[in-house]
Design a protein around this motif. Structure first.
Motif, PDB file in Angstrom:
ATOM      1  N   GLU A 165      14.475  19.081 -49.086  1.00  0.00           N
ATOM      2  CA  GLU A 165      13.523  19.045 -50.191  1.00  0.00           C
ATOM      3  C   GLU A 165      13.778  17.835 -51.094  1.00  0.00           C
ATOM      4  OE1 GLU A 165      13.865  22.765 -52.168  1.00  0.00           O
ATOM      5  OE2 GLU A 165      12.773  23.871 -50.619  1.00  0.00           O
ATOM      6  N   ALA A 169      11.283  14.809 -51.874  1.00  0.00           N
ATOM      7  CA  ALA A 169      10.923  14.512 -53.270  1.00  0.00           C
ATOM      8  C   ALA A 169      11.156  13.041 -53.586  1.00  0.00           C
ATOM      9  CB  ALA A 169      11.730  15.391 -54.217  1.00  0.00           C
ATOM     10  N   GLU A 207       6.047  18.970 -49.043  1.00  0.00           N
ATOM     11  CA  GLU A 207       5.865  18.224 -50.292  1.00  0.00           C
ATOM     12  C   GLU A 207       4.517  17.512 -50.299  1.00  0.00           C
ATOM     13  OE1 GLU A 207       7.630  18.306 -52.972  1.00  0.00           O
ATOM     14  OE2 GLU A 207       9.141  19.608 -52.105  1.00  0.00           O
ATOM     15  N   ALA A 229       2.029  18.447 -60.391  1.00  0.00           N
ATOM     16  CA  ALA A 229       2.903  19.284 -59.558  1.00  0.00           C
ATOM     17  C   ALA A 229       4.176  18.536 -59.178  1.00  0.00           C
ATOM     18  CB  ALA A 229       2.156  19.726 -58.296  1.00  0.00           C
ATOM     19  N   THR A 254       5.891  26.870 -45.688  1.00  0.00           N
ATOM     20  CA  THR A 254       7.047  27.256 -46.496  1.00  0.00           C
ATOM     21  C   THR A 254       7.912  28.267 -45.766  1.00  0.00           C
ATOM     22  OG1 THR A 254       5.824  26.851 -48.543  1.00  0.00           O
ATOM     23  CG2 THR A 254       7.775  28.244 -48.696  1.00  0.00           C
ATOM     24  N   GLN A 308       6.743  18.348 -61.942  1.00  0.00           N
ATOM     25  CA  GLN A 308       7.366  19.647 -62.166  1.00  0.00           C
ATOM     26  C   GLN A 308       8.429  19.950 -61.111  1.00  0.00           C
ATOM     27  OE1 GLN A 308       3.971  22.267 -62.232  1.00  0.00           O
ATOM     28  NE2 GLN A 308       3.858  22.251 -64.457  1.00  0.00           N
ATOM     29  N   ARG A 309       8.231  19.486 -59.880  1.00  0.00           N
ATOM     30  CA  ARG A 309       9.107  19.876 -58.772  1.00  0.00           C
ATOM     31  C   ARG A 309      10.071  18.778 -58.332  1.00  0.00           C
ATOM     32  NH1 ARG A 309       7.962  23.608 -54.900  1.00  0.00           N
ATOM     33  NH2 ARG A 309       8.323  22.029 -53.297  1.00  0.00           N
ATOM     34  N   HIS A 310       9.575  17.552 -58.213  1.00  0.00           N
ATOM     35  CA  HIS A 310      10.355  16.510 -57.560  1.00  0.00           C
ATOM     36  C   HIS A 310      11.635  16.125 -58.298  1.00  0.00           C
ATOM     37  CE1 HIS A 310       6.340  15.269 -55.514  1.00  0.00           C
ATOM     38  NE2 HIS A 310       6.933  16.270 -54.896  1.00  0.00           N
ATOM     39  N   ALA A 368      14.214  18.857 -57.582  1.00  0.00           N
ATOM     40  CA  ALA A 368      14.654  18.852 -56.181  1.00  0.00           C
ATOM     41  C   ALA A 368      15.592  17.676 -55.909  1.00  0.00           C
ATOM     42  CB  ALA A 368      13.436  18.788 -55.260  1.00  0.00           C
TER      43      ALA A 368
END
Length: 548
Positions: free
Chosen positions: A320, A324, A200, A129, A244, A132-134, A137
């Motif tokens: 964010e 991250a 996060e 995860a 969120t 994929q996100r950090h 961001a």
């Protein structure tokens, strides 16, 4: 046995800037200069277009004739502004993609260079995860947010300078409205930052828990615990959803307050200009102006606040991105060397000094004994497993120093320990040479020699991927290996997947091993914590209190 000593850890102190943030900024530096230049040109085009439109409209109203030069300039500025806006969006998207891809490549290289044991000990769900996100961001922080921050300083100055050529009083009115918004940004910023960091961390825990439950699904079904585990996931998912929405609510509040102050300022300017044109009040700077000058003030006032609005829209991206960068500390340690967990000055005695953990922040200093059982306790998400990985050298801290009682081999025990295919004998002796007597004692101590659910003793078969073993059986194999290996031992939730009988066996085995060496466990098990010579208790996080 003496009463265990409990050390309670509190999160205080400033944290250093994450190395991932510096790497991302360096990767974006050259491209960001070009984007800043395009933003400045777009602001100039917008200002020129506003002047041309004001003169065109003023002449049309007062004389009924078109001002051809003003019309040409307005069209040219509009076309140039549209082209520059498209160029900014395109270049920003490309640069963000390049920065994100660079961070992913660096993470992959780090994973490739890791020892197999270190890599397998990483939380898989959080790892997937996070990758994929950090990076995305962090790329938005160093590209989109950085450009918005620069223009929040430059754009209003250019607009105020243009307004001052018509009415310095109107320019001053706009400038005086800026500190209110900047102060509000500062007040809201801390709230958004804390909530984004909690989100996060919560996402990583949620992904790790989900991946663990999927892998252990046969065991869960056999124990008829599907409803219980689904309920735990659902509670954590609801807590993440609530968090969120909380982050978004603060971001919307930030934008709403900005819109309120900008609309109020523009309305005041319009009233002053109207009173001046009607001759109802002689307000300095607003009376005696030509129509096109008044129109220019009203056109440029929204342009003055546009950079603030853009910055407010991206303020959550800042929070964010910073969260991250903290979460990527395992990929980009501040100062890490292979096989060492010392980050900072060497300690005189075994223990922890000035340690700052990824995700959960700083912890106070504490000492480590040369032998004995040390239990890391606390609720889920408090940082027990992270602290254990840092102590074991599996994960690098963000800052601080750790000195272990000895520099010999270290044994890591967790549900993720690999079990090779073959037999129980092969699984226990993987990577270690042990006499038959010691092997038999270890298997008997953990109930592996006569397990009714896995008959065969030391010749019991192990299929590829240990697919025929439950989570509890894999954990007992890992603890049995600990008994056969020398050196320090670090155990992550060693009794979590066990029934009461086997959990008691693991507790006694760890207690016996701790008589001659240091054994550190991260655990929720109060019975295991009660056996410890020393307890280190970490506190709860706000999000976990919501999920409870």
């Amino acid at each position: 046995m003496s009463r265990p000593r409990t050390i309670r850890l509190r999160r205080t102190g400033a944290r250093p800037a994450p190395a991932a943030l510096g790497l991302a900024r360096e990767a974006a530096r050259a491209g960001l200069r070009r984007i800043h230049g395009l933003h400045a040109l777009r602001s100039a085009a917008a200002l020129g277009g506003a002047v041309a439109l004001a003169r065109l409209t003023g002449a049309l109203i007062e004389t009924g004739e078109l001002d051809d030069p003003a019309l040409g300039l307005a069209v040219a500025c509009a076309l140039a502004g549209a082209w520059l806006a498209a160029a900014i969006e395109g270049r920003s998207a490309v640069l963000e993609a390049e920065v994100g891809a660079g961070l992913i490549d660096a993470a992959q290289a780090q994973l490739t260079a890791m020892p197999a044991r270190t890599a397998t000990a990483l939380p898989r769900g959080a790892l997937i995860a996070g990758l994929q996100r950090h990076p995305g961001a962090l790329a938005r922080l160093v590209v989109g947010h950085a450009a918005a921050r620069r223009m929040m300083a430059l754009g209003p100055l250019l607009t105020a300078a243009t307004l001052a050529s018509v009415s310095w009083q109107a320019a001053l009115a706009l400038v005086l409205a800026s500190p209110v918004m900047i102060v509000f940004f500062a007040l809201v910023g801390g709230m958004i930052r804390e909530r984004a960091a909690a989100q996060e961390a919560a996402l990583g825990r949620l992904a790790t828990q989900f991946a663990d439950r999927v892998r252990a699904l046969p065991t869960i079904l056999a124990a008829h615990s599907l409803a219980h585990e689904a309920g735990k996931l659902d509670r954590r998912l609801r807590a993440y959803s609530v968090g969120t929405m909380g982050v978004l609510a603060v971001a919307f509040l930030n934008a709403g307050v900005l819109d309120f102050f900008s609309s109020l300022t523009i309305a005041i300017l319009a009233v002053f200009l109207g009173l001046g044109h009607l001759g109802l009040a002689e307000i300095p700077g607003f009376a005696g102006l030509a129509l096109w000058q008044s129109l220019l003030i009203l056109l440029l006032a929204p342009e003055y606040f546009a950079p603030f609005r853009r910055y407010a829209e991206l303020y959550h991206a800042k929070a964010e991105g910073e969260a991250a960068a903290d979460a990527l500390a395992w990929v980009f340690p501040q100062d890490a060397t292979a096989g060492a967990v010392i980050v900072g000055p060497r300690l005189e005695a075994p223990g922890v000094r000035g340690l700052v953990l990824p995700h959960t922040g700083p912890v106070p200093d504490f000492d480590l004994p040369r032998t004995g059982l040390v239990a890391l306790t606390g609720p889920s998400g408090a940082g027990k497993s992270t602290l254990l990985r840092v102590l074991a050298g599996v994960e690098a801290p963000r800052a601080g120093a750790v000195r272990l009682p000895e520099a010999g081999p270290r044994t890591w025990v967790s549900l993720e320990n690999p079990v090779p295919a073959g037999t129980l004998h092969h699984a226990l002796t993987d990577g270690v040479v042990a006499p038959p007597e010691a092997l038999a004692r270890a298997a008997a101590a953990l109930g592996l020699a006569d397990d009714p659910h896995w008959p065969g003793g030391l010749d019991a078969p192990v299929r590829a991927g240990a697919e025929n073993l439950s989570g509890g059986q894999r954990m007992r194999i890992a603890v049995a290996r600990l008994l056969l290996r020398p050196g320090l031992a670090f155990c992550d939730e060693p009794t979590a997947k066990l029934d009461p009988v086997n959990a008691a066996r693991v507790r006694q085995a760890l207690r016996a091993a701790a008589r001659h060496r240091l054994v550190v466990v991260a655990t929720h098990d109060p019975a295991l914590a009660a056996l410890a010579d020393r307890r280190v208790s970490l506190g709860a996080t706000p999000l976990e209190r919501q999920a409870a």
